[in-house]
Design a protein around this motif. Structure first.
Motif, PDB file in Angstrom:
ATOM      1  N   UNK A   1       0.847  -1.185   0.000  1.00 16.52           N
ATOM      2  CA  UNK A   1       0.000   0.000   0.000  1.00 16.52           C
ATOM      3  C   UNK A   1       0.892   1.248   0.000  1.00 16.52           C
ATOM      4  N   UNK A   2       0.685   2.102  -0.964  1.00 17.39           N
ATOM      5  CA  UNK A   2       1.506   3.307  -1.061  1.00 17.39           C
ATOM      6  C   UNK A   2       2.828   3.092  -1.770  1.00 17.39           C
ATOM      7  N   UNK A   3       3.008   1.937  -2.423  1.00 19.17           N
ATOM      8  CA  UNK A   3       4.285   1.688  -3.116  1.00 19.17           C
ATOM      9  C   UNK A   3       4.184   2.033  -4.601  1.00 19.17           C
TER      10      UNK A   3
ATOM     11  N   UNK B   1      12.720   4.663  11.051  1.00 22.69           N
ATOM     12  CA  UNK B   1      11.650   4.543  10.054  1.00 22.69           C
ATOM     13  C   UNK B   1      10.403   5.270  10.552  1.00 22.69           C
ATOM     14  N   UNK B   2       9.676   5.848   9.596  1.00 25.16           N
ATOM     15  CA  UNK B   2       8.423   6.506   9.948  1.00 25.16           C
ATOM     16  C   UNK B   2       8.660   7.888  10.523  1.00 25.16           C
TER      17      UNK B   2
ATOM     18  N   UNK C   1       8.369   3.775   1.076  1.00 27.72           N
ATOM     19  CA  UNK C   1       7.725   2.539   1.520  1.00 27.72           C
ATOM     20  C   UNK C   1       7.388   2.600   3.004  1.00 27.72           C
ATOM     21  N   UNK C   2       6.306   1.918   3.370  1.00 27.84           N
ATOM     22  CA  UNK C   2       5.880   1.879   4.769  1.00 27.84           C
ATOM     23  C   UNK C   2       6.642   0.775   5.499  1.00 27.84           C
ATOM     24  N   UNK C   3       7.913   1.041   5.765  1.00 27.47           N
ATOM     25  CA  UNK C   3       8.714   0.028   6.458  1.00 27.47           C
ATOM     26  C   UNK C   3       8.211  -0.194   7.883  1.00 27.47           C
TER      27      UNK C   3
END
Lengths: 439, 479
Positions: free
Chosen positions: A174-176, B178-179, B188-190
Motif C-alpha cells: 500500500x503506497x508503493x 523509520x516513519x 515505503x511503509x517500512x
C-alpha cells in the motif's frame, strides 16, 4: 467472449516521458501473461487505474506501454453481515462507496478524484479530508491479490479483520505506487455508516488564535472532516464555492474558509454542532462540500501548477501553514489529521500565487527562477521533516520536476529501498524511476 | 569461537548483563510456548541502542545467530532460541523517553511494560490502546514484534495502528529510523512491515507510539446465554446493528466453572452456558442508545439475563471473568495449549461447533474464551504433557482446528503470531509464490537469516537443496 487483453493506441503523458499504447487485461490470468512477457523482454510498463495521480511521481525511465486495470473491475463479494467487501482493482471508489452504503456501511476511503479506483487508491495510499476518522488506506486493507513483476500471482493478508499470519505485506504494497507488484483485488474493511451527518461552513479570521481554536475544535468526537482553506492574500481560494452560503466574489477578504463534517449518533452530532456554530458562526453547507474540497486536490489546473501535501504533528501545523503561505501557496488543511495540501503557480496573480510562476516577466525582477523556487519548496520539506512530518509534491512544472525529488526519502533507508526493489522487480519493469529513491 | 564471543559480549554489557550459567539460562529456554524448548548459548541484557548494535556486530563476527526477546510472554515461540544462538533480552531498555501529550504520542524503549505505559500517561487523560492479556508483563518491543492485539482491538485496532515510528538495529548491526511522528513514512511503509515481523527483520530499540484519549464514559455489560452459539449469534447482530463496541468477548461454560472455582471468581452463575462481555465507550450522550441496541441484539437471541456494571468495582468484576480465565485454567489440567485463529465473524457459530466436535473426537478437554467481535477464536486445550499419547492428540486436534478455520475463510493466527509454532502451517493459508514474496522482504533486511532464524517462513526444500549455505541459519530443524 471478449479478448483477454484489449489494446489501443492512446498517448498518456507523465513526468519525464509518455506512452502511446495501452493494454487492458480483462482478467488476472491475462495480466499475469502480459507481465511475464514484458518481464522476459525487460520492457517497462506504466501501471494505471483511474489516472488521477499519474503526475504524482518522479521522472519515469523508458516505458514500452501502459497497463490499465480499468477492465478488471467489479465487486466480487460483499457481505453486509460481516462488514467486509472484496473489489477488483479497477472498481471506481465512488461505485464501491454507493454499493456498500445501500446496506448501511461506509467505505473508509475518500481519496480525491471522481475517477479514482480501488487499485489506484491502494497504490498511492491517497487519503481525503476524512483521514482523521478513516485513518490510512492501509488501515482499511485486510488483504490483497497482486501480480508480481514476473507475472507470478500472489496474495497477502486475508478477509478477516484481525490477522498476523506472516509478514504484513499489505502495508508494504500500500503506497508503493505499483513498483513492487500490480494490485488486482482487495479485501476491504467497512465501518458502519453514521446515523446522522451534518456539513457546516463559514468564514473566520485567519489569525493564529482562530487557527488554534479551530485545531482544538477539530478534535471533537463526531468531527469527520475539519478543513481550513486559505490563500496568501486571504481571498477565497482553495475552498471557493464549497457552498458555505457565500460566493467566491463575496467581500470576504482576509479570511479563511471552514468546512466541517460531523457524523455519529443524533444526540452526539447535535451537541458538537451546537458548540461549533457558537464558536465559529458556522452555517449549514452543501452536503457534498467535503468531497468537492477533496476533489479539488486531485489534479493540477495547468502545466505551471505546483501542488504539495504534508502531514505533521498537530502542534507544528500552524508553523507549516505560515511558511507555506509565505512561499506564495494557497493551503487547504485537514486540522484533525494534521494534513496540509497546498497549491499555486497555476493562474493569474489574483490569488497571490503569481510570484511563484517561473520565468515570469524578466523586467519585474522579482519573479524567481526555477532554482530559487525549488530551494523555497525544498525548504518547506526540510521544515516539515525536521518537525516530525512528511512532505511530497503532487505535481510540479517541468522545470521544477528536474530539480525536486517528489517523495523525498528517509535518511539511511536508500540501501534497503534499492534492495527491496531489486528483489521484487529485478528487471525494473514496474513504473521504473517514478517512486522513492529511484525505484 | 564461542568463548570469544562471550568475552566480547561481556565487554559490551558487563558481566552482570551477560548470562551464561545453565541455571541462569534455564528460564530463557522458551517463551509462552513451552513446547520444544532450546537453551541459548548466552543471554545478553543491553540497556542502550549502541549496546544492541555492538552485540549484533559481535554475533556476526563470531558467526552465531541472535534472537531478540522482550518479556517472553509470546505464545508462538517467536522468541525461542536456536541451538548456539545469543538471546538479546531488551527488558532493561525500559525507559519512557518522552511523552508528547499535545501531539498524543510517546517515545519509549522496547522494554517498557505495556500496562506501565498506560499508567504513566493516565494523569494526562491518555492511554496506550493495545491491551494484550499479558499486559501486566509484556513489553512494547514484544508487542511491536508480534503486532499484539487484545480485547479492545475491535474498536482501537492492533499494535500496528498505534506505532508511528521506529528505531531498528538491522541484522548487519547498522541503526536506522523509520516513519515519523506524524504516522506516515516517506516512501515505503517500512514501519508497517516491521510491526508483526516477529524480530526477524532486526531488533527494535525505540518506538514512537500513539496515545489515545481516555474515553469520557464507559459502560460494561455482562450478558448470559444458554450456549456459546447463541452468544456468537448475538455478536453477529451487534456487528450488523452499526454499533462498534470497544470489546465483545465470549467466555464459555467450562471457563466459567474454572474461573468461579479460582481466586478470580467473578460471581458468574453456573447456570449460564456462555457469557458475553460487551464494553461500550465514547460520549455519555451516545451510550444510552448503544446500550439499547445491544440489549435488542441479545434479547433477539434469547439471552438469559443482561447486567450493566453499576460502578468501577463491578466493571472490574465482569472483566475478572475474562482476564483471569487463563490463570484459572491451571485448575483444569497441568498444561494448556492456547490456540489462536480467526474466522469471518458470521461463521463463528458453525466453526465453534466444529472445534468442539474435533476436541470430542480426540477425547480432549476444551475451554473457549475469545475475542468474538473480531472473529478471533482461542480454543484452549487442557492436557498433561507427561502423557505422550495425549500430547500427540493435542497436536493433531490443533492442526484440524486450524484447517477448519482456514476452510471457513479464516487464518491461522490473529494475534499470537506464527513463530515456530505455526511455521509449518503457513502452507494452509499461503502458496509458494505468497511465501516467496515474504522471503523477499525478509531477505532485504536479513539476507542470511542470522536474526531470529527459523521463524515465520517455512524453509522450502528447494532452497536447502539448491544452496544449503544460502539459508544456513534456517537449516536447523526446529521441531
Amino acid at each position: 467472449m471478449s479478448p483477454p487483453v484489449e489494446s489501443s493506441r492512446e498517448r498518456i503523458e507523465i513526468p519525464g516521458g509518455f506512452v502511446e499504447a495501452v493494454d487492458r487485461p480483462t482478467d488476472v490470468e491475462a495480466l499475469s501473461a502480459l507481465l511475464a512477457e514484458r518481464h522476459a523482454r525487460s520492457e517497462a510498463v506504466l501501471v494505471v487505474g483511474g489516472r488521477t495521480r499519474l503526475a504524482q511521481a518522479n521522472r519515469a525511465e523508458k516505458l514500452a506501454a501502459a497497463i490499465s486495470l480499468e477492465a478488471l473491475a467489479g465487486i466480487d463479494v460483499f457481505e453486509p453481515d460481516e462488514g467486509v467487501v472484496h473489489a477488483r482493482a479497477g472498481t471506481p471508489i465512488r461505485a464501491l462507496r454507493e454499493a456498500v452504503a445501500a446496506e448501511g456501511w461506509e467505505l473508509p476511503l475518500d481519496p480525491p478524484g471522481a475517477a479514482t479506483t480501488v487499485g489506484g487508491t491502494i497504490a498511492s495510499a491517497a487519503v481525503g479530508p476524512r483521514a482523521q476518522v478513516f485513518g490510512r488506506v492501509a488501515d482499511a486493507v485486510l488483504g490483497l491479490e497482486l501480480v508480481g513483476a514476473d507475472g507470478a500471482v500472489t496474495k497477502c493478508g486475508g478477509r478477516v479483520v484481525k490477522n498476523v499470519t506472516g509478514y504484513d505485506m499489505a502495508k508494504l504494497y500500500t503506497g508503493s505506487f505499483g513498483t513492487l507488484g500490480v494490485v488486482t483485488g482487495a479485501w476491504l474493511r467497512l465501518r458502519p455508516k453514521p446515523a446522522a451527518r451534518v456539513v457546516l461552513g463559514g468564514r473566520v479570521a485567519r489569525d493564529a488564535a482562530t487557527f488554534e481554536a479551530a485545531r482544538i475544535a477539530a478534535r471533537a468526537t463526531t468531527v469527520r472532516a475539519f478543513v481550513w482553506s486559505e490563500s496568501p492574500t486571504g481571498s477565497a481560494a482553495y475552498g471557493a464555492g464549497t457552498g458555505s452560503g457565500r460566493s467566491a466574489s463575496d467581500a470576504a477578504e482576509d479570511s479563511a474558509e471552514l468546512v466541517v463534517e460531523l457524523g455519529g449518533g443524533e444526540a452526539a452530532v447535535a451537541q458538537d454542532r451546537e458548540a461549533l456554530v457558537r464558536a465559529f458562526s458556522l452555517i449549514p453547507a452543501d452536503p457534498l462540500a467535503v468531497d468537492r474540497l477533496g476533489d479539488g486536490r486531485a489534479q493540477a489546473a495547468s502545466a505551471a501548477a505546483i501542488g504539495l501535501r504534508a502531514r505533521v504533528v498537530p502542534t507544528q501545523l500552524d508553523a507549516l501553514r505560515q511558511a507555506t503561505l509565505a512561499a506564495g501557496l494557497s493551503v487547504s488543511i485537514d486540522l484533525g489529521a494534521g494534513v496540509l495540501t497546498a497549491r499555486g503557480g497555476e493562474s493569474s496573480g489574483a490569488e497571490g500565487a503569481g510570484s511563484l510562476r517561473i520565468g515570469a516577466r524578466e523586467s519585474g525582477g522579482a519573479s524567481p527562477g526555477a532554482g530559487e523556487l525549488a530551494r523555497k519548496l525544498l525548504a518547506l520539506r526540510e521544515q516539515t521533516v525536521a518537525s516530525g512530518g512528511v512532505l511530497r509534491f503532487d505535481w510540479l512544472p517541468a522545470a521544477l520536476a528536474e530539480r525536486i525529488d517528489v517523495f523525498g526519502e528517509e535518511p539511511g533507508t536508500r540501501a534497503l529501498v534499492v534492495s527491496l526493489k531489486q528483489r521484487f522487480d529485478p528487471r525494473r519493469i514496474l513504473n521504473p524511476g517514478r517512486f522513492v529513491a529511484g525505484t | 569461537m564461542r568463548g570469544g564471543v562471550i568475552a566480547r559480549l561481556r565487554e559490551i554489557v558487563g558481566d552482570a548483563g551477560c548470562l551464561v550459567r545453565p541455571g541462569e539460562l534455564f528460564a530463557y529456554e522458551c517463551d509462552g510456548l513451552t513446547l520444544s524448548p532450546k537453551r541459548p548459548l548466552a543471554v545478553v541484557l543491553p540497556t542502550t541502542t549502541e549496546q544492541v548494535a555492538a552485540i549484533v556486530r559481535a554475533c556476526r563476527e563470531a558467526g552465531v545467530a541472535f534472537v531478540p526477546r522482550g518479556a517472553g510472554t509470546g505464545l508462538s515461540g517467536g522468541a525461542h532460541a536456536t541451538e548456539n544462538s545469543i538471546l538479546i533480552e531488551c527488558s532493561r531498555m525500559n525507559r519512557i523517553l518522552e511523552v508528547d501529550a499535545e501531539n498524543r504520542c510517546a517515545v519509549v524503549q522496547p522494554g517498557v511494560v505495556n500496562a506501565e505505559l498506560s499508567a504513566a500517561v493516565a494523569s494526562l487523560g491518555l492511554f496506550y490502546a493495545p491491551d494484550p492479556s499479558s499486559q501486566q508483563a509484556c513489553t512494547i518491543g514484544g508487542n511491536v514484534a508480534e503486532n499484539s492485539g487484545g480485547p479492545h482491538t475491535l474498536k482501537y485496532g492492533t499494535t500496528t495502528n498505534h506505532v508511528l515510528a521506529l528505531e531498528l538495529v538491522l541484522p548487519d548491526g547498522s541503526v536506522e529510523r523509520f516513519g515519523s511522528r506524524s504516522g506516515e513514512s516517506q516512501g515505503f511503509d517500512f514501519v508497517g512491515a516491521i510491526v508483526g515481523s516477529e524480530g526477524t527483520l532486526g531488533i527494535v530499540t525505540e518506538v514512537t507510539v500513539r496515545l489515545t484519549p481516555i474515553p469520557k464514559a464507559v459502560e460494561t455489560l455482562l450478558v448470559l446465554f444458554d450456549d456459546v452459539v447463541g452468544a456468537c449469534r448475538a455478536v453477529g447482530r451487534v456487528i450488523r446493528s452499526g454499533v462498534v463496541p470497544a470489546a465483545l468477548e465470549i467466555v464459555d461454560r467450562r471457563t466459567i466453572e474454572a474461573v468461579e472455582a479460582s481466586v478470580y471468581a467473578a460471581g458468574l452463575p453456573l447456570t449460564a452456558g456462555a457469557v458475553l462481555i460487551v464494553e461500550l465507550d465514547g460520549l455519555p450522550v451516545s451510550l444510552a442508545g448503544e446500550i439499547a441496541a445491544i440489549r435488542a441484539a441479545c434479547e433477539a437471541e434469547r439471552c438469559q439475563a443482561i447486567e450493566i456494571a453499576r460502578d468501577e468495582a463491578e466493571r472490574k468484576r465482569f472483566w475478572r471473568a475474562r482476564k483471569g480465565a487463563f490463570g484459572a485454567m491451571g485448575r483444569l489440567a497441568p498444561d494448556l495449549y492456547v490456540h489462536d485463529a480467526v474466522v469471518p465473524r458470521m461463521r463463528l457459530p458453525a466453526v465453534l461447533e466444529q472445534v468442539c466436535e474435533i476436541c470430542d473426537r480426540y477425547g480432549l478437554k476444551l475451554a473457549n474464551v475469545f475475542h468474538a467481535g473480531d472473529g478471533n477464536l482461542h480454543p484452549n486445550i487442557c492436557f498433561d504433557r507427561r502423557d505422550p499419547d495425549e500430547l500427540a492428540r493435542v497436536m493433531a486436534a490443533g492442526k484440524e482446528i486450524l484447517e477448519a478455520c482456514v476452510a471457513a475463510g479464516g487464518v491461522i493466527t490473529g494475534e499470537h503470531g506464527v513463530g515456530v509454532e505455526k511455521r509449518d502451517y503457513m502452507h494452509l493459508v499461503f502458496g509458494e509464490a505468497d511465501l516467496a514474496a515474504m522471503r523477499r522482504l525478509r531477505d532485504t533486511f536479513n539476507p542470511d537469516g542470522a536474526c531470529n532464524p527459523g521463524k515465520i517462513i517455512p524453509t522450502t526444500r528447494f532452497c536447502v537443496e539448491s544452496d544449503p549455505k544460502a539459508r544456513g541459519y534456517d537449516a536447523v530443524p526446529i521441531a
